[in-house]
Design a protein around this motif. Structure first.
Motif, PDB file in Angstrom:
ATOM      1  N   ASP A   9      -0.638   7.351  -4.336  1.00 49.60           N
ATOM      2  CA  ASP A   9       0.674   6.838  -4.707  1.00 49.60           C
ATOM      3  C   ASP A   9       1.327   7.867  -5.609  1.00 49.60           C
ATOM      4  O   ASP A   9       0.787   8.230  -6.639  1.00 49.60           O
ATOM      5  CB  ASP A   9       0.544   5.501  -5.439  1.00 49.60           C
ATOM      6  CG  ASP A   9       0.187   4.376  -4.488  1.00 49.60           C
ATOM      7  OD1 ASP A   9       0.877   4.262  -3.461  1.00 49.60           O
ATOM      8  OD2 ASP A   9      -0.768   3.631  -4.763  1.00 49.60           O
ATOM      9  N   GLY A  13       5.844   8.495  -2.530  1.00 51.33           N
ATOM     10  CA  GLY A  13       5.190   7.509  -1.693  1.00 51.33           C
ATOM     11  C   GLY A  13       3.766   7.898  -1.364  1.00 51.33           C
ATOM     12  O   GLY A  13       3.228   8.871  -1.878  1.00 51.33           O
ATOM     13  N   ASP A  65       6.763   2.898   2.739  1.00 48.30           N
ATOM     14  CA  ASP A  65       6.685   1.469   2.447  1.00 48.30           C
ATOM     15  C   ASP A  65       7.572   0.757   3.464  1.00 48.30           C
ATOM     16  O   ASP A  65       8.653   1.243   3.808  1.00 48.30           O
ATOM     17  CB  ASP A  65       7.196   1.187   1.031  1.00 48.30           C
ATOM     18  CG  ASP A  65       6.272   1.736  -0.040  1.00 48.30           C
ATOM     19  OD1 ASP A  65       5.048   1.828   0.218  1.00 48.30           O
ATOM     20  OD2 ASP A  65       6.771   2.081  -1.122  1.00 48.30           O
TER      21      ASP A  65
END
Length: 68
Positions: A9, A13, A65
């Protein structure tokens, strides 16, 4: 497929490093719970992928995501 250990992370992203035997379908199943969402990974990586069926070990893929 085991849960990927090489995701990170970061501000940009998550990423995933392709392993031998991987497919976008398998990666999407591990990341999203549904292989059918492989298109999200493909679209996020159009700069390095021309064909969703042609990924190679060592490639680092962006894992976007998903918006529900």
């Amino acid at each position: 497929m085991e849960a990927p250990a090489d995701t990170a992370d970061a501000a940009t992203g998550r990423t995933y490093t392709v392993q031998a035997g991987d497919s976008l379908w398998k990666i999407a199943e591990a990341m999203y719970g549904s292989g059918a969402r492989y298109t999200a990974i493909f679209e996020a990586n159009r700069d390095i992928l021309d064909d969703p069926d042609r990924i190679h070990p060592g490639q680092e893929l962006k894992i976007p995501d998903l918006e529900d």
